[in-house]
Design a protein around this motif. Structure first.
Motif, short mmCIF file in Angstrom:
data_model
loop_
_atom_site.label_atom_id
_atom_site.label_comp_id
_atom_site.label_asym_id
_atom_site.label_seq_id
_atom_site.Cartn_x
_atom_site.Cartn_y
_atom_site.Cartn_z
N HIS A 146 0.87 -1.18 0.00
CA HIS A 146 0.00 0.00 0.00
C HIS A 146 0.91 1.23 0.00
N SER A 190 -1.80 3.91 6.01
CA SER A 190 -2.94 3.06 5.67
C SER A 190 -3.15 1.96 6.70
N LEU A 218 -7.22 -4.42 -2.68
CA LEU A 218 -7.75 -4.98 -3.92
C LEU A 218 -7.89 -3.84 -4.92
N TRP A 220 -8.86 -3.14 -8.86
CA TRP A 220 -9.45 -3.75 -10.06
C TRP A 220 -9.53 -5.27 -9.92
N GLY A 221 -9.98 -5.70 -8.74
CA GLY A 221 -10.16 -7.14 -8.51
C GLY A 221 -8.85 -7.91 -8.44
N THR A 250 -7.45 -5.86 1.63
CA THR A 250 -8.38 -4.79 2.00
C THR A 250 -9.16 -4.40 0.75
N MET A 251 -10.39 -3.92 0.96
CA MET A 251 -11.19 -3.59 -0.22
C MET A 251 -12.20 -2.47 0.06
N SER A 282 -11.73 1.95 3.95
CA SER A 282 -11.53 3.41 4.06
C SER A 282 -12.57 4.05 4.96
#
Ligand code: FMN
Length: 204
Positions: free
Chosen positions: A9, A14, A84, A86-87, A128-129, A171
């Motif tokens: 990251h 983060s 994550l 774009w998948g 994380t997503m 987030s």
């Protein structure tokens, strides 16, 4: 024992990097060496080039790749922490796999098919997503993430995937929620990090 924590990251504040620090602290508390490789911080070059490929084929691995391979080789436990995008993995992490998990180091091709060369190691994945877990479950691709991000990379190299955790809406999560996630994540390491000193004081 050495615990390699790969973090991908770009923001040092983060949740990903807070989790990396908590894992390192818990490891050291258990007398396990912890090495954090934040791929942005070490300015990892993720582009696998024609020159790299021909050097690897000749058996002369480029120096920056050899350094990462040595760290990986010396580590029994590997944690991977990434958002994550774009998948998939952030490009810098995908490039780490492209360049570091080379034929001859991480696997070899035999007459019976590919064989993983990094047996005896355990990997824990943390994704994380922005979305919810349900959204990916409903689309039927959560299982695919586990397979592609875990088995097709680590499993292929002979590394046991010991756990894969997903952190939804990261987030927008409160500090309390993030601390709860970190406690839960540490709980997944009970077999390798049994001593449970409370280490998290995340203010992110
Ligand atoms: C380039 C980019 C692509 C992203 N793609 C996805 C995605 O495919 N699925 C998803 O759930 N979240 C996606 N996100 C959201 C991130 O996963 C999320 O911001 C990250 O897990 C961590 O949040 P943080 O950056 O606030 O720490 C994306 C974010 C960026 C910047």
């Amino acid at each position: 024992m050495q615990h390699l924590i790969i973090s991908a990251h770009p923001n040092e504040n983060s949740f990903s990097n807070a989790l990396a620090e908590a894992l390192a602290k818990r490891s050291r508390h258990n007398d396990i060496d912890a090495v954090i490789r934040n791929l942005y911080e070490v300015d990892f070059n993720p582009i696998l080039t024609k020159k790299d490929l021909s050097k690897i084929k000749e058996g002369t691995v480029p120096e920056d790749i050899a350094r990462e391979q040595e760290i990986l080789n010396d580590s029994e436990v590997i944690s991977l922490i990434y958002p994550l995008w774009w998948g998939s993995f952030p490009a810098i992490l995908k490039g780490y796999f492209d360049r570091v998990l080379t034929n001859g180091f991480a696997f070899k091709i035999t007459t019976d098919g590919p064989e993983g060369l990094l047996k005896g190691k355990k990997a824990f994945l943390h994704t994380t997503m922005g979305n919810s877990i349900e959204e990916y479950e409903n689309k039927g691709i959560l299982k695919a993430f586990r397979q592609i991000h875990g088995q097709e990379v680590f499993g292929f190299c002979g590394i046991e995937v010991a756990g894969h955790l997903f952190y939804p809406h990261i987030s927008d999560s409160s500090t309390d929620m993030k601390n709860k996630y970190i406690e839960e994540a540490l709980g997944f390491y009970k077999t390798v990090l049994p001593d449970e000193e409370v280490v998290n004081s995340v203010k992110r």
